[in-house]
Design a protein around this motif. Sequence first.
Motif, PDB file in Angstrom:
ATOM      1  N   ALA A   3       0.840  -1.194   0.000  1.00  0.00           N
ATOM      2  CA  ALA A   3       0.000   0.000   0.000  1.00  0.00           C
ATOM      3  C   ALA A   3       0.878   1.248   0.000  1.00  0.00           C
ATOM      4  O   ALA A   3       1.976   1.251   0.561  1.00  0.00           O
ATOM      5  CB  ALA A   3      -0.901  -0.010   1.230  1.00  0.00           C
ATOM      6  N   GLU A   8      -4.214   7.885   4.706  1.00  0.00           N
ATOM      7  CA  GLU A   8      -5.297   7.979   3.725  1.00  0.00           C
ATOM      8  C   GLU A   8      -6.275   9.056   4.175  1.00  0.00           C
ATOM      9  O   GLU A   8      -6.842   8.963   5.273  1.00  0.00           O
ATOM     10  CB  GLU A   8      -6.033   6.652   3.607  1.00  0.00           C
ATOM     11  N   SER A  38      -8.150  10.192  -1.179  1.00  0.00           N
ATOM     12  CA  SER A  38      -7.769   9.047  -2.010  1.00  0.00           C
ATOM     13  C   SER A  38      -8.755   7.885  -1.881  1.00  0.00           C
ATOM     14  O   SER A  38      -8.794   7.023  -2.758  1.00  0.00           O
ATOM     15  CB  SER A  38      -6.360   8.565  -1.650  1.00  0.00           C
ATOM     16  N   TRP A  39      -9.534   7.860  -0.787  1.00  0.00           N
ATOM     17  CA  TRP A  39     -10.473   6.769  -0.536  1.00  0.00           C
ATOM     18  C   TRP A  39     -11.866   7.310  -0.262  1.00  0.00           C
ATOM     19  O   TRP A  39     -12.021   8.339   0.414  1.00  0.00           O
ATOM     20  CB  TRP A  39     -10.035   5.930   0.669  1.00  0.00           C
ATOM     21  N   ARG A  68     -13.928   4.718  -9.280  1.00  0.00           N
ATOM     22  CA  ARG A  68     -12.733   4.094  -9.825  1.00  0.00           C
ATOM     23  C   ARG A  68     -12.311   4.751 -11.135  1.00  0.00           C
ATOM     24  O   ARG A  68     -11.111   4.915 -11.404  1.00  0.00           O
ATOM     25  CB  ARG A  68     -12.968   2.600 -10.030  1.00  0.00           C
ATOM     26  N   HIS A  73     -10.097   5.017  -4.688  1.00  0.00           N
ATOM     27  CA  HIS A  73     -10.338   3.699  -4.126  1.00  0.00           C
ATOM     28  C   HIS A  73     -11.655   3.740  -3.355  1.00  0.00           C
ATOM     29  O   HIS A  73     -12.009   4.762  -2.767  1.00  0.00           O
ATOM     30  CB  HIS A  73      -9.213   3.298  -3.169  1.00  0.00           C
ATOM     31  N   GLN A  75     -13.977   1.661  -0.371  1.00  0.00           N
ATOM     32  CA  GLN A  75     -14.158   0.614   0.637  1.00  0.00           C
ATOM     33  C   GLN A  75     -15.637   0.571   0.990  1.00  0.00           C
ATOM     34  O   GLN A  75     -16.308   1.598   1.045  1.00  0.00           O
ATOM     35  CB  GLN A  75     -13.302   0.880   1.873  1.00  0.00           C
ATOM     36  N   ARG A 116     -12.818  -5.009  -7.896  1.00  0.00           N
ATOM     37  CA  ARG A 116     -13.127  -3.571  -7.865  1.00  0.00           C
ATOM     38  C   ARG A 116     -13.071  -2.997  -6.456  1.00  0.00           C
ATOM     39  O   ARG A 116     -12.737  -1.820  -6.277  1.00  0.00           O
ATOM     40  CB  ARG A 116     -14.523  -3.315  -8.456  1.00  0.00           C
ATOM     41  N   VAL A 117     -13.388  -3.810  -5.464  1.00  0.00           N
ATOM     42  CA  VAL A 117     -13.369  -3.387  -4.061  1.00  0.00           C
ATOM     43  C   VAL A 117     -12.474  -4.360  -3.303  1.00  0.00           C
ATOM     44  O   VAL A 117     -12.684  -5.572  -3.357  1.00  0.00           O
ATOM     45  CB  VAL A 117     -14.790  -3.382  -3.461  1.00  0.00           C
ATOM     46  N   THR A 118     -11.493  -3.832  -2.597  1.00  0.00           N
ATOM     47  CA  THR A 118     -10.526  -4.688  -1.909  1.00  0.00           C
ATOM     48  C   THR A 118     -10.585  -4.549  -0.398  1.00  0.00           C
ATOM     49  O   THR A 118      -9.839  -5.233   0.310  1.00  0.00           O
ATOM     50  CB  THR A 118      -9.098  -4.356  -2.368  1.00  0.00           C
ATOM     51  N   ARG A 119     -11.439  -3.663   0.111  1.00  0.00           N
ATOM     52  CA  ARG A 119     -11.507  -3.455   1.562  1.00  0.00           C
ATOM     53  C   ARG A 119     -12.968  -3.434   2.008  1.00  0.00           C
ATOM     54  O   ARG A 119     -13.794  -2.729   1.416  1.00  0.00           O
ATOM     55  CB  ARG A 119     -10.822  -2.153   1.957  1.00  0.00           C
ATOM     56  N   GLN A 289      -5.925   5.693   8.264  1.00  0.00           N
ATOM     57  CA  GLN A 289      -6.911   6.503   7.543  1.00  0.00           C
ATOM     58  C   GLN A 289      -7.645   7.400   8.533  1.00  0.00           C
ATOM     59  O   GLN A 289      -7.909   7.006   9.663  1.00  0.00           O
ATOM     60  CB  GLN A 289      -7.929   5.589   6.851  1.00  0.00           C
TER      61      GLN A 289
END
Length: 343
Positions: A3, A8, A38-39, A68, A73, A75, A116-119, A289
């Motif tokens: 990462a 974040e 960023s998120w 995206r 990003h 979550q 597409r979503v990792t968290r 974050q």
Amino acid sequence: MPAPAGLEVAVQDNAVLLERHYYERDRAFDRLRELGVSWIRAPVIWDRVEKGGRYDWAQVDSLVDAARARGFHVQLGLIPPAPASATGDGRPGVVRPDPRRFGALARAAAEHFRGRVTRWSIWNEPNLVNWLEPVADMPQLYRALYEAGYAAIRAADPEARILIGETAPYVRRGNGIAPLEFLRRVLAAGPLRADGYAQHSYDFASPPERPYPGADNVTLGSIGRLTGELDRLAASHYLEDRGGRPLDVWITEFGYLQTTGRALAPQRRADYVRRAFELAASRYPRVRQLLQYLLVSPPPGFPGGRFDTSLLTRTGVPTPAFGALAAWSRDAERAGRIVPPPR
């Protein structure tokens, strides 16, 4: 790929970014870049996406794909209310949600958004009666939901990162369980794994450095209580990540009110917001974050509109807090202290 280094800067605004009310989403994305974001965090609301045993992802798909495409990003949090067919009282809500049904939701969501979503995070403020009932059984209920959700997401997407907690920072007048006591009671039945801890850190009337009273309460100024507890739990192997390490912290809701009786004067609010992000970036390396809850001010009478922690008016005029955070983020990005926003 590791990462990116740095804090974040994140935002959540369901009405604008997910539901597309009262402010144009593409304009909001432009404003997020100015803030160094960023998120983006968004909810998957159980009884909204599940109808008659089928899932409708259209609204969440729209946000995920649009964000995206602009380089953000995303979550997602799997949150209540549960459908009437999955609660203990047969009504949509938060009374004894069915963990088996929740696991089915989690698996379907992870399969649908894989790549597409990792968290992901599981539930919302499970230590408050507004979000889980009854109070006496909250820890056991949340543990069952978490175990079902964690197993389902991990099976559908082994690379996904899963946050435990999403706990409210403090409780009052018997409306829940203080977050650290809640966590210890969740783990009383045995060890769990997670990829991080999600914590809400509101303290509306105080400067961000102030530790909130009560040894089991956790705001930004008392985040050391949480990281200390996470260190102790990892040392005893009761809560650790997949590498056996203590969990880092994602502060997934934060903000200061600009209306209602606890609102701060505009310049004080701007100063506190700036100080909060500086505190997270410079003094708390375990905080990964800090999320500003709300971007745009809701209209009078809009659901949840009295909880107004926004940074822009509905016509897009920046508040002093917006300017303070944008200026701080520009400096922090140049110094390599935050994850860069999309360009």
